[in-house]
Design a protein around this motif. Structure first.
Motif, PDB file in Angstrom:
ATOM      1  N   LYS A  87       0.857  -1.176   0.000  1.00 54.26           N
ATOM      2  CA  LYS A  87       0.000   0.000   0.000  1.00 54.26           C
ATOM      3  C   LYS A  87       0.903   1.239   0.000  1.00 54.26           C
ATOM      4  O   LYS A  87       1.872   1.302   0.754  1.00 54.26           O
ATOM      5  CB  LYS A  87      -0.886  -0.007   1.235  1.00 54.26           C
ATOM      6  CG  LYS A  87      -2.006   0.968   1.130  1.00 54.26           C
ATOM      7  CD  LYS A  87      -3.185   0.504   1.934  1.00 54.26           C
ATOM      8  CE  LYS A  87      -4.309   1.457   1.610  1.00 54.26           C
ATOM      9  NZ  LYS A  87      -5.582   0.982   1.958  1.00 54.26           N
ATOM     10  N   TYR A  88       0.587   2.193  -0.893  1.00 60.30           N
ATOM     11  CA  TYR A  88       1.393   3.400  -0.989  1.00 60.30           C
ATOM     12  C   TYR A  88       0.504   4.567  -1.389  1.00 60.30           C
ATOM     13  O   TYR A  88      -0.158   4.515  -2.432  1.00 60.30           O
ATOM     14  CB  TYR A  88       2.529   3.217  -1.996  1.00 60.30           C
ATOM     15  CG  TYR A  88       3.456   4.406  -2.089  1.00 60.30           C
ATOM     16  CD1 TYR A  88       4.269   4.755  -1.019  1.00 60.30           C
ATOM     17  CD2 TYR A  88       3.503   5.190  -3.224  1.00 60.30           C
ATOM     18  CE1 TYR A  88       5.113   5.858  -1.078  1.00 60.30           C
ATOM     19  CE2 TYR A  88       4.343   6.290  -3.301  1.00 60.30           C
ATOM     20  CZ  TYR A  88       5.138   6.617  -2.229  1.00 60.30           C
ATOM     21  OH  TYR A  88       5.966   7.709  -2.287  1.00 60.30           O
ATOM     22  N   LYS A  89       0.474   5.589  -0.562  1.00 54.03           N
ATOM     23  CA  LYS A  89      -0.304   6.812  -0.798  1.00 54.03           C
ATOM     24  C   LYS A  89      -1.767   6.516  -1.095  1.00 54.03           C
ATOM     25  O   LYS A  89      -2.390   7.174  -1.924  1.00 54.03           O
ATOM     26  CB  LYS A  89       0.316   7.636  -1.920  1.00 54.03           C
ATOM     27  CG  LYS A  89       1.634   8.261  -1.526  1.00 54.03           C
ATOM     28  CD  LYS A  89       2.024   9.329  -2.501  1.00 54.03           C
ATOM     29  CE  LYS A  89       3.174  10.126  -1.895  1.00 54.03           C
ATOM     30  NZ  LYS A  89       3.543  11.241  -2.740  1.00 54.03           N
ATOM     31  N   GLY A  90      -2.306   5.484  -0.450  1.00 53.95           N
ATOM     32  CA  GLY A  90      -3.707   5.135  -0.637  1.00 53.95           C
ATOM     33  C   GLY A  90      -3.981   4.218  -1.806  1.00 53.95           C
ATOM     34  O   GLY A  90      -5.109   3.796  -2.015  1.00 53.95           O
ATOM     35  N   LYS A  93       7.245   3.334  -6.217  1.00 54.85           N
ATOM     36  CA  LYS A  93       6.902   4.505  -5.394  1.00 54.85           C
ATOM     37  C   LYS A  93       7.213   5.801  -6.140  1.00 54.85           C
ATOM     38  O   LYS A  93       6.401   6.736  -6.143  1.00 54.85           O
ATOM     39  CB  LYS A  93       7.661   4.476  -4.073  1.00 54.85           C
ATOM     40  CG  LYS A  93       7.156   3.425  -3.105  1.00 54.85           C
ATOM     41  CD  LYS A  93       8.015   3.407  -1.852  1.00 54.85           C
ATOM     42  CE  LYS A  93       7.576   2.345  -0.877  1.00 54.85           C
ATOM     43  NZ  LYS A  93       8.426   2.324   0.328  1.00 54.85           N
ATOM     44  N   ASP A  94       8.387   5.866  -6.753  1.00 58.52           N
ATOM     45  CA  ASP A  94       8.761   7.068  -7.508  1.00 58.52           C
ATOM     46  C   ASP A  94       7.785   7.318  -8.657  1.00 58.52           C
ATOM     47  O   ASP A  94       7.389   8.452  -8.927  1.00 58.52           O
ATOM     48  CB  ASP A  94      10.188   6.932  -8.056  1.00 58.52           C
ATOM     49  CG  ASP A  94      11.241   6.924  -6.968  1.00 58.52           C
ATOM     50  OD1 ASP A  94      10.938   7.305  -5.814  1.00 58.52           O
ATOM     51  OD2 ASP A  94      12.387   6.500  -7.260  1.00 58.52           O
ATOM     52  N   VAL A 137       4.599   6.255  -8.873  1.00 60.34           N
ATOM     53  CA  VAL A 137       3.316   6.681  -8.309  1.00 60.34           C
ATOM     54  C   VAL A 137       3.393   8.150  -7.887  1.00 60.34           C
ATOM     55  O   VAL A 137       2.452   8.909  -8.106  1.00 60.34           O
ATOM     56  CB  VAL A 137       2.888   5.770  -7.135  1.00 60.34           C
ATOM     57  CG1 VAL A 137       1.713   6.374  -6.366  1.00 60.34           C
ATOM     58  CG2 VAL A 137       2.540   4.374  -7.633  1.00 60.34           C
ATOM     59  N   ASP A 138       4.515   8.556  -7.300  1.00 65.63           N
ATOM     60  CA  ASP A 138       4.683   9.957  -6.921  1.00 65.63           C
ATOM     61  C   ASP A 138       4.488  10.876  -8.128  1.00 65.63           C
ATOM     62  O   ASP A 138       3.833  11.913  -8.040  1.00 65.63           O
ATOM     63  CB  ASP A 138       6.074  10.204  -6.326  1.00 65.63           C
ATOM     64  CG  ASP A 138       6.238   9.651  -4.925  1.00 65.63           C
ATOM     65  OD1 ASP A 138       5.211   9.360  -4.262  1.00 65.63           O
ATOM     66  OD2 ASP A 138       7.397   9.492  -4.497  1.00 65.63           O
ATOM     67  N   GLU A 159       0.603  10.488  -9.358  1.00 59.84           N
ATOM     68  CA  GLU A 159      -0.450  10.514  -8.350  1.00 59.84           C
ATOM     69  C   GLU A 159      -1.628  11.409  -8.734  1.00 59.84           C
ATOM     70  O   GLU A 159      -2.793  11.008  -8.605  1.00 59.84           O
ATOM     71  CB  GLU A 159       0.109  10.959  -7.001  1.00 59.84           C
ATOM     72  CG  GLU A 159      -0.926  10.993  -5.911  1.00 59.84           C
ATOM     73  CD  GLU A 159      -0.373  11.441  -4.569  1.00 59.84           C
ATOM     74  OE1 GLU A 159      -1.128  11.358  -3.604  1.00 59.84           O
ATOM     75  OE2 GLU A 159       0.802  11.871  -4.497  1.00 59.84           O
ATOM     76  N   LYS A 160      -1.378  12.582  -9.222  1.00 62.65           N
ATOM     77  CA  LYS A 160      -2.452  13.510  -9.583  1.00 62.65           C
ATOM     78  C   LYS A 160      -3.329  12.907 -10.683  1.00 62.65           C
ATOM     79  O   LYS A 160      -4.559  12.967 -10.606  1.00 62.65           O
ATOM     80  CB  LYS A 160      -1.855  14.840 -10.042  1.00 62.65           C
ATOM     81  CG  LYS A 160      -2.866  15.922 -10.288  1.00 62.65           C
ATOM     82  CD  LYS A 160      -2.184  17.235 -10.619  1.00 62.65           C
ATOM     83  CE  LYS A 160      -3.189  18.335 -10.859  1.00 62.65           C
ATOM     84  NZ  LYS A 160      -2.533  19.608 -11.173  1.00 62.65           N
ATOM     85  N   TYR A 170      -3.662   9.673 -11.398  1.00 62.01           N
ATOM     86  CA  TYR A 170      -4.355   8.516 -10.828  1.00 62.01           C
ATOM     87  C   TYR A 170      -5.606   8.960 -10.066  1.00 62.01           C
ATOM     88  O   TYR A 170      -6.668   8.354 -10.200  1.00 62.01           O
ATOM     89  CB  TYR A 170      -3.441   7.738  -9.882  1.00 62.01           C
ATOM     90  CG  TYR A 170      -2.308   6.982 -10.533  1.00 62.01           C
ATOM     91  CD1 TYR A 170      -2.216   6.819 -11.909  1.00 62.01           C
ATOM     92  CD2 TYR A 170      -1.307   6.420  -9.757  1.00 62.01           C
ATOM     93  CE1 TYR A 170      -1.178   6.114 -12.486  1.00 62.01           C
ATOM     94  CE2 TYR A 170      -0.261   5.704 -10.326  1.00 62.01           C
ATOM     95  CZ  TYR A 170      -0.192   5.559 -11.689  1.00 62.01           C
ATOM     96  OH  TYR A 170       0.839   4.854 -12.247  1.00 62.01           O
ATOM     97  N   ARG A 171      -5.483   9.995  -9.268  1.00 63.34           N
ATOM     98  CA  ARG A 171      -6.630  10.484  -8.496  1.00 63.34           C
ATOM     99  C   ARG A 171      -7.720  11.023  -9.424  1.00 63.34           C
ATOM    100  O   ARG A 171      -8.915  10.823  -9.179  1.00 63.34           O
ATOM    101  CB  ARG A 171      -6.192  11.526  -7.486  1.00 63.34           C
ATOM    102  CG  ARG A 171      -5.213  10.941  -6.472  1.00 63.34           C
ATOM    103  CD  ARG A 171      -5.302  11.530  -5.109  1.00 63.34           C
ATOM    104  NE  ARG A 171      -4.289  10.963  -4.243  1.00 63.34           N
ATOM    105  CZ  ARG A 171      -4.409   9.821  -3.574  1.00 63.34           C
ATOM    106  NH1 ARG A 171      -5.507   9.122  -3.686  1.00 63.34           N
ATOM    107  NH2 ARG A 171      -3.441   9.372  -2.797  1.00 63.34           N
TER     108      ARG A 171
END
Length: 89
Positions: free
Chosen positions: A2-5, A69-70, A72-73, A76-77, A79-80
């Motif tokens: 799990k990472y950043k939700g 992780k990198d 997804v970072d 992230e915007k 993905y949301r």
């Protein structure tokens, strides 16, 4: 993991072909990385790979996790936004 939700599933694989610096196609060990909205894995957001000798220096789950992780970072915007769009449909 799990990472950043998000739920990130990392699976080792050996069937990736990449073009090396000499233009030759080489077989690589890789990790298939899937990003889901949550642990139920019902909404897949992204799928990408990380190849040893290209995105990864060594064949290591720790290194694949850090790469994921990198990634997804960076995404992230987006993905949301995709999750919000899916929910509103």
């Amino acid at each position: 993991m799990k990472y950043k939700g998000f739920f990130v599933k990392i699976t080792p694989d050996k069937n990736l072909s990449r073009e090396d610096e000499n233009g030759e196609i080489v077989a690589c060990e890789e990790f298939k990385i899937e990003v889901f909205s949550d642990e139920s894995e019902k909404l897949e957001i992204d799928v990408f790979s990380a190849a040893v000798g290209f995105e990864l220096v060594k064949n290591s789950l720790d290194e694949a996790e850090q790469f994921a992780k990198d990634y997804v970072d960076c995404e992230e915007k987006e993905y949301r936004r995709m999750i919000d769009e899916f929910i509103s449909e």
